[in-house]
Write a protein that holds these residues in place. Structure first.
Motif, mmCIF file in Angstrom:
data_model
loop_
_atom_site.group_PDB
_atom_site.id
_atom_site.type_symbol
_atom_site.label_atom_id
_atom_site.label_comp_id
_atom_site.label_asym_id
_atom_site.label_seq_id
_atom_site.Cartn_x
_atom_site.Cartn_y
_atom_site.Cartn_z
ATOM 1 N N SER A 159 39.045 37.905 44.842
ATOM 2 C CA SER A 159 39.357 37.077 46.005
ATOM 3 C C SER A 159 38.244 36.051 46.176
ATOM 4 C CB SER A 159 39.482 37.955 47.250
ATOM 5 O OG SER A 159 38.237 38.553 47.544
ATOM 6 N N GLN A 206 36.942 43.784 37.812
ATOM 7 C CA GLN A 206 36.187 45.036 37.827
ATOM 8 C C GLN A 206 34.892 44.852 38.607
ATOM 9 O OE1 GLN A 206 35.185 46.486 33.978
ATOM 10 N NE2 GLN A 206 37.291 46.495 33.238
ATOM 11 N N CYS A 217 36.036 39.291 36.113
ATOM 12 C CA CYS A 217 37.476 39.311 35.877
ATOM 13 C C CYS A 217 37.727 40.111 34.602
ATOM 14 C CB CYS A 217 38.025 37.887 35.773
ATOM 15 S SG CYS A 217 37.416 36.963 34.355
ATOM 16 N N ASP A 218 38.975 40.458 34.348
ATOM 17 C CA ASP A 218 39.281 41.272 33.165
ATOM 18 C C ASP A 218 38.948 40.548 31.869
ATOM 19 O OD1 ASP A 218 40.043 43.464 34.552
ATOM 20 O OD2 ASP A 218 42.202 43.053 34.463
ATOM 21 N N ILE A 245 39.278 46.173 40.857
ATOM 22 C CA ILE A 245 39.414 45.478 42.136
ATOM 23 C C ILE A 245 40.346 44.294 41.951
ATOM 24 C CG2 ILE A 245 37.139 46.130 43.007
ATOM 25 C CD1 ILE A 245 36.231 43.261 42.312
ATOM 26 N N GLN A 246 40.741 43.694 43.047
ATOM 27 C CA GLN A 246 41.510 42.464 43.023
ATOM 28 C C GLN A 246 40.558 41.343 43.432
ATOM 29 O OE1 GLN A 246 44.579 42.560 41.905
ATOM 30 N NE2 GLN A 246 44.919 40.376 42.102
ATOM 31 N N GLU A 306 41.194 34.747 41.291
ATOM 32 C CA GLU A 306 42.523 35.339 41.348
ATOM 33 C C GLU A 306 42.694 36.350 40.230
ATOM 34 O OE1 GLU A 306 45.358 32.237 41.033
ATOM 35 O OE2 GLU A 306 44.774 31.296 42.900
ATOM 36 N N GLY A 307 43.533 37.339 40.486
ATOM 37 C CA GLY A 307 43.878 38.305 39.449
ATOM 38 C C GLY A 307 43.051 39.570 39.524
ATOM 39 N N PRO A 308 43.286 40.451 38.559
ATOM 40 C CA PRO A 308 42.552 41.719 38.543
ATOM 41 C C PRO A 308 41.132 41.541 38.007
ATOM 42 C CG PRO A 308 44.065 41.606 36.692
ATOM 43 C CD PRO A 308 44.306 40.367 37.510
#
Length: 142
Positions: free
Chosen positions: A74, A90, A116-117, A71-72, A86-88
């Protein structure tokens, strides 16, 4: 193989207890036998149909499985570990299910986590020179 033998013994013991209860109180025999036959028929039809199962065919008991989708991040879907927005990232959904012979019979619980990643896999983030954990933490403080 040992787990399969334990499961078969538990099913045989349960069936024996059901028959003993039905002999004591005769009115329970028909509903219990019907439920047992329908349950085994459902499991058998799932096995014979070859429907894909996330569990091996000898799995019986309570198991957990996790599905993950990218997911992105937000404001509404921020990382639950570091609150990064912010950013990519999961979305990880963990299912806890009751399984008999590889067939999921009932879903006991479902949990969802957004990461986040970096929080999802910190070792991979440290190995990637572009996404060093220290540099990313410094960027957040700016």
């Amino acid at each position: 193989m040992r787990h399969y033998v334990k499961t078969a013994a538990a099913v045989a013991l349960t069936f024996g207890l059901v028959v003993a209860m039905a002999r004591v109180s005769g009115f329970l025999l028909l509903p219990l036998a019907l439920v047992l036959i329908l349950g085994l028929g459902y499991v058998g039809s799932q096995i014979l149909a070859g429907s894909p199962s996330p569990y091996p065919r000898i799995a019986s008991g309570v198991f957990e499985r996790t599905e993950s989708e990218p997911i992105q991040l937000s404001e509404t879907e921020a990382c639950e570990s570091c609150t990064d927005q912010e950013g990519p990232g999961q979305r990880r959904i963990t299912y806890r299910e009751l399984v008999f012979l590889g067939v999921p019979l009932a879903r006991l619980s479902t949990t969802q986590v957004i990461l986040c990643d970096l929080c999802a896999d910190p070792v991979a983030a440290l190995e990637d020179e572009k996404l060093d954990a220290i540099d990313r933490e410094l960027e957040r403080d700016r």
